[in-house]
Design a protein around this motif. Structure first.
Motif, short mmCIF file in Angstrom:
data_model
loop_
_atom_site.label_atom_id
_atom_site.label_comp_id
_atom_site.label_asym_id
_atom_site.label_seq_id
_atom_site.Cartn_x
_atom_site.Cartn_y
_atom_site.Cartn_z
N VAL A 1 0.99 -1.18 0.20
CA VAL A 1 -0.14 -0.06 0.00
C VAL A 1 0.94 1.11 -0.07
O VAL A 1 1.74 1.42 0.91
CB VAL A 1 -0.77 0.10 1.15
CG1 VAL A 1 -1.55 1.38 1.19
CG2 VAL A 1 -1.83 -1.18 1.04
N LEU A 2 0.61 1.89 -1.01
CA LEU A 2 1.76 3.21 -1.21
C LEU A 2 1.09 4.60 -1.29
O LEU A 2 -0.47 4.41 -1.68
CB LEU A 2 2.48 2.94 -2.51
CG LEU A 2 3.62 1.60 -2.60
CD1 LEU A 2 3.92 1.52 -4.04
CD2 LEU A 2 4.38 1.41 -1.51
N ASP A 3 1.61 5.51 -1.04
CA ASP A 3 0.95 6.83 -1.62
C ASP A 3 0.68 7.13 -2.93
O ASP A 3 1.72 6.86 -3.77
CB ASP A 3 1.76 7.92 -0.67
CG ASP A 3 1.95 7.91 0.85
OD1 ASP A 3 1.21 7.57 1.40
OD2 ASP A 3 3.13 8.17 1.06
N ASP A 4 -0.29 7.75 -3.24
CA ASP A 4 -0.55 7.86 -4.79
C ASP A 4 -0.10 9.06 -5.18
O ASP A 4 -0.24 9.35 -6.33
CB ASP A 4 -2.11 7.57 -4.89
CG ASP A 4 -2.87 8.61 -4.23
OD1 ASP A 4 -2.42 9.66 -3.79
OD2 ASP A 4 -4.12 8.42 -4.43
N GLY A 5 0.47 10.00 -4.34
CA GLY A 5 0.98 11.21 -4.49
C GLY A 5 -0.10 12.38 -4.57
O GLY A 5 0.22 13.80 -4.72
N ASP A 6 -1.33 12.08 -4.27
CA ASP A 6 -2.46 13.07 -4.14
C ASP A 6 -3.11 12.95 -2.65
O ASP A 6 -4.15 13.49 -2.51
CB ASP A 6 -3.30 12.84 -5.13
CG ASP A 6 -3.14 13.07 -6.61
OD1 ASP A 6 -2.24 13.98 -6.90
OD2 ASP A 6 -3.30 12.51 -7.41
#
Length: 554
Positions: A506-511
């Motif tokens: 689970v990663l940050d999507d940048g938004d």
């Protein structure tokens, strides 16, 4: 481009102990009767044994029947068991060794061998080919083929040379079809074609749900002064202690030849706390003095993981379907009380061969025939008798916990000799056992030391896992929104932890939000995600043939 096809009498999916025993016994019977029977064995691994992972302490009873002269033929059974040590680990330092008289009889290993099951399967494949079988490694059976009436016609391998978007590449080759009078599924635990047929033909409608564990294994080379060739060590308790864990987890350490030990932990997939990471529990297990005393100063050689069936007799589905049979761990014949499934898988295959031979002796075999006789043959066999004696093992631990479950196992086998008058059932599903993350304590796993404990990615490297990078993802989401919208807020997305290969992140999507990433290249084909996902949202299907781990000596 149309797919080419081959007509055979029997196609066997999977070159494990069940599938190869089927091929060997069927062709033995054909030779004795001077009959011609065409048998093909399809193996998704790059070679026979590449995807085979087991402990393994091997009971040779079925092999003795299949090849009475296996010693003369050079079967790779070299290390006879010389002793059994069974421990209860009440914590991270303490241990209590069970007196031999209190050890349940199925846990005793006199007459057994410590082996590499992968090497045994390589040897069995040689015997099958000498008898006339065609063995095709790198052929991943991806699809069941059906006759117009819905009965099974055979299987097709997956297309090769398709990119991640589903477009055909320059090297595209369509799959190959194998049309057979009988299709035998011997894919191992949670076979994806077996899963399809169980659902399609409702083969499990009269059975308890299947139960599973994940087995994590390493091979170590240890200092000669620490090595005790033939010693078998089993443990229960630490680190899988407490209400969050299912009751029948345990560890093992087997002293094989060449100063090597086979080391592993089996984690029952009925566990409740979504913060549990089976891989990290395995790292904790290795730090316990009972285990560390042997591997301190040693070198880790290989790593792997594989799911295993634990439901036993009560969870066996109907093992025949219109057009074929389901055998071995595809059906769930493992004896969990013994922690052994190789000899039972072989027995199921040998019994299948007898039923197949009788049917193929007929002048005309009707397409899509359901060999229901196979079920009767199994029920009158030593295989059924063995599984019946241990039928309460999994349900006993799940329903009553470790201590009562252990006591029940002792009473059932040491006092009643397998003739216990009651049968216990467990109607629950492993995936449904997880509690919300907010209701469970988080687990702080220590960082690996690089000597005894390791991280996932360095471990996957030792499994020699490889997949063609630009191919369709073989880990398919039924609903791509579920991991972030449901599993993450409710269960802290447990796929991040139950996968032993770092496939899911689970990663940050940048938004400011989150995204679910699947690193399919890392997949060791253990099937845990297909089993444990709480929404049953992950479907494991075969990648291109030859993809996956390449286990040496596992």
């Amino acid at each position: 481009m149309q797919r080419e096809s081959m007509e055979v009498d029997v196609v066997i999916v999977g070159a494990g102990p069940a599938g190869l025993a089927t091929a060997c016994r069927l062709l033995q019977l054909a030779q004795e009767a001077e009959k011609e029977i065409s048998v093909c064995v399809l193996e998704k691994g790059s070679e026979v044994g590449a995807h085979i992972l087991s402990g393994a302490v091997f009971e040779p009873s079925a092999l003795n029947e299949l090849f009475p002269d296996w010693k003369e033929k050079g079967a790779p059974l070299h290390t006879a068991v010389t002793g059994d040590d069974v421990y209860y680990l009440p914590g991270d330092e303490k241990s209590v060794r069970f007196p031999d008289m209190l050890v349940p009889k199925p846990m005793r290993n006199h007459g057994n061998y410590i082996i590499s099951l992968g090497n045994l399967c390589r040897w069995l494949a040689e015997q099958a080919m000498e008898l006339g079988a065609e063995v095709f490694p790198g052929f991943a059976a991806a699809e069941i083929l059906y006759h117009e009436d819905g009965t099974v016609k055979g299987v097709a391998t997956g297309d090769m040379g398709v990119d991640a978007k589903g477009e055909k590449k320059d090297a595209y080759e369509p799959g190959f079809e194998f049309h057979a009078k009988y299709t035998i599924l011997a894919e191992g635990c949670r076979g994806h074609l077996g899963k399809e047929l169980i659902s399609r033909f409702e083969l499990d409608k009269d059975s308890d749900p299947q139960h599973y564990g994940i087995g994590l294994k390493e091979v170590w080379e240890i200092p000669p002064e620490l090595h005790k060739e033939g010693l078998v060590v089993h443990t229960a308790g630490y680190p899988m202690i407490g209400a969050s864990y299912a009751g029948s987890s345990g560890g093992f350490l087997y002293h094989a030849e060449n100063n090597q030990v086979y080391l592993g932990l089996i984690v029952d997939l009925g566990y409740k706390n979504p913060h549990i990471s089976p891989f990290d529990e395995f790292q904790k297990f290795k730090q316990h003095p009972v285990i560390r005393q042997y591997i301190e100063g040693g070198k880790r050689l290989s790593y792997g993981a594989r799911a295993l069936n634990k439901g036993g007799l009560n969870s066996l589905p109907k093992m025949s379907f219109p057009g074929g049979l389901m055998i071995g761990c595809d059906a769930g014949t493992l004896n969990a009380a013994k922690i052994k499934g190789s000899h039972t898988a072989m027995r199921s295959g040998m019994l299948a061969a007898e039923s197949l031979f009788e049917s193929l002796q007929q002048e005309a075999v009707k397409p899509g025939t359901d060999l229901i006789e196979y079920g009767d043959r199994v029920k009158s066999s030593a295989l059924y008798d063995e599984l019946h004696k241990t039928r309460n093992f999994s349900a006993g631990f799940h329903k009553f916990g470790f201590w009562i479950g252990s006591s029940l196992s002792f009473i059932e086998h040491n006092i009643f000799a397998g003739r216990f008058p009651l049968t216990f059932h467990d109607k629950s599903h492993d995936y449904a056992q997880l509690k919300p993350a907010a209701d469970c304590p988080k687990i702080d796993y220590p960082k690996p030391d690089g000597k005894i404990t390791f991280d996932k990615l360095s471990s996957v490297f030792l499994s020699n896992t490889n997949h063609a990078e630009d191919q369709p993802c073989h880990l398919q989401l039924v609903d791509p929104d579920i991991p972030i919208q449901h599993n993450l807020p409710v269960y802290d997305e447990p796929a991040q932890r139950y996968c032993p290969a770092g496939v899911y992140e689970v990663l940050d999507d940048g938004d400011g939000g989150k995204r679910f990433q699947i690193n399919a290249q890392n997949c060791v084909h253990c099937k845990t995600c297909d089993i444990k996902d709480p929404a049953q949202n992950i479907e494991w299907v075969v990648p291109e043939g030859s993809g996956g781990p390449n286990y040496p000596n596992m």
